[in-house]
Write a protein that holds these residues in place. Structure first.
Motif, PDB file in Angstrom:
ATOM      1  N   CYS A 122     -24.831  15.296  -0.422  1.00 30.13           N
ATOM      2  CA  CYS A 122     -25.510  14.039  -0.101  1.00 30.13           C
ATOM      3  C   CYS A 122     -26.967  14.315   0.267  1.00 30.13           C
ATOM      4  O   CYS A 122     -27.261  15.248   1.025  1.00 30.13           O
ATOM      5  N   PRO A 124     -29.828  12.141   1.811  1.00 29.77           N
ATOM      6  CA  PRO A 124     -30.321  10.873   2.356  1.00 29.77           C
ATOM      7  C   PRO A 124     -31.765  10.582   1.982  1.00 29.77           C
ATOM      8  O   PRO A 124     -32.130   9.418   1.761  1.00 29.77           O
ATOM      9  N   LEU A 166     -28.683   3.653   5.235  1.00 26.16           N
ATOM     10  CA  LEU A 166     -28.264   5.044   5.397  1.00 26.16           C
ATOM     11  C   LEU A 166     -27.364   5.204   6.618  1.00 26.16           C
ATOM     12  O   LEU A 166     -26.312   5.839   6.554  1.00 26.16           O
ATOM     13  N   LEU A 171     -24.305   7.421   5.173  1.00 24.40           N
ATOM     14  CA  LEU A 171     -23.967   8.607   5.967  1.00 24.40           C
ATOM     15  C   LEU A 171     -22.578   8.522   6.604  1.00 24.40           C
ATOM     16  O   LEU A 171     -21.823   9.501   6.539  1.00 24.40           O
ATOM     17  N   MET A 175     -19.797  11.275   5.609  1.00 25.38           N
ATOM     18  CA  MET A 175     -19.371  12.176   6.682  1.00 25.38           C
ATOM     19  C   MET A 175     -17.869  12.429   6.658  1.00 25.38           C
ATOM     20  O   MET A 175     -17.394  13.410   7.241  1.00 25.38           O
ATOM     21  N   LEU A 181     -23.227  16.010   8.043  1.00 26.42           N
ATOM     22  CA  LEU A 181     -24.198  14.927   7.861  1.00 26.42           C
ATOM     23  C   LEU A 181     -24.451  14.166   9.162  1.00 26.42           C
ATOM     24  O   LEU A 181     -25.361  13.343   9.225  1.00 26.42           O
ATOM     25  N   LEU A 185     -27.651  11.767  10.435  1.00 25.99           N
ATOM     26  CA  LEU A 185     -27.496  10.461  11.068  1.00 25.99           C
ATOM     27  C   LEU A 185     -28.172  10.444  12.436  1.00 25.99           C
ATOM     28  O   LEU A 185     -28.880   9.496  12.787  1.00 25.99           O
TER      29      LEU A 185
END
Length: 254
Positions: A122, A124, A166, A171, A175, A181, A185
């Motif tokens: 991932c 972001p 996000l 997120l 997660m 992640l 966050l």
């Protein structure tokens, strides 16, 4: 659906969610030529005069294009089932017209958007960059269907909407398979405090200086405060005397 809800901001979340449910992604993608007309028409924003001479030539041209497409399909819409929009105290950049435009552009680029959101690992920052890069030949320079052209260009999806998407959608979902992640966050900057957040902070933190300092720290702190406010403050009719939050807090162990 999650993106539409996020774009609705706090005043029009329900309206955007309702519209997205009535015009699902598959339908909009299958009717790309009339997608914007479907969104604005079913939202109830194509009821005025498309030939209003008080607007700019650019605005008239865009509105006439929407009306031409909407005139062919408006029989599909039930005026009684249109969303209720809140325009009170809504900043021009957050006007529902622009939120719908941002949704339309995201739908038009949905395959690329989905690849970005589902990328492994991932990323972001890539999701944020994708949303920040969305633009529209008309809406990047206008606030509403009636507004004059802006002197410059304005992002369709601003920083706060990106952080909320996000922090509340991408997120947390990712997660589930990648707990690391959490660091991304936790690092998300705070969004611009809303009136609801300000009320929650003053209710739970007391002094204005303390609440203002808290609400400008991190996104997760803002969201946690709002969750407590919704779960306890809004559910309490005793003016704090019978609040269950202190008891719940006493049972918590780090």
């Amino acid at each position: 659906l999650a993106l539409a809800t996020t774009l609705g901001y706090h005043a029009n979340r329900d309206a955007m969610r309702m519209l997205a449910q009535r015009l699902p992604l598959r339908l909009l993608r299958s009717r790309s030529e009339e997608m914007e007309a479907l969104l604005f028409g079913h939202a109830g924003f194509l009821e005025g005069n498309p030939y209003d001479e008080s607007t700019s030539p650019e605005t008239r041209a865009y509105r006439r294009g929407l009306w031409a497409a909407w005139g062919k399909v408006r029989g599909e819409s039930d005026p009684a089932r249109r969303p209720r929009w809140s325009l009170a105290a809504v900043r021009p950049a957050n006007h529902p017209h622009r939120r719908l435009a941002a949704l339309a552009v995201a739908v038009a680029h949905f395959p690329a958007f989905l690849r970005c959101v589902e990328a492994a690992p991932c990323d972001p920052e890539a999701v944020g960059a994708f949303l920040a890069g969305l633009d529209h030949p008309f809406w990047s320079g206008h606030f509403t269907l009636d507004a004059a052209v802006l002197d410059g260009t304005l992002a369709l999806v601003g920083r706060d909407r990106i952080h909320e998407f996000l922090g509340n959608t991408v997120l947390p979902v990712r997660m589930a398979t990648d707990p690391t992640l959490w660091q991304a966050l936790a690092a998300l900057p705070a969004s611009q405090p809303s009136a609801t957040l300000d009320r929650a902070a003053r209710r739970l933190l007391g002094r204005r200086t303390d609440s203002a300092r808290f609400t400008r720290r991190r996104f997760v702190l803002q969201q946690g405060l709002l969750q407590v406010y919704r779960d306890f403050c809004l559910a309490d009719a005793t003016d704090c005397h019978g609040c269950r939050f202190p008891e719940a807090l006493a049972q918590w162990r780090p």
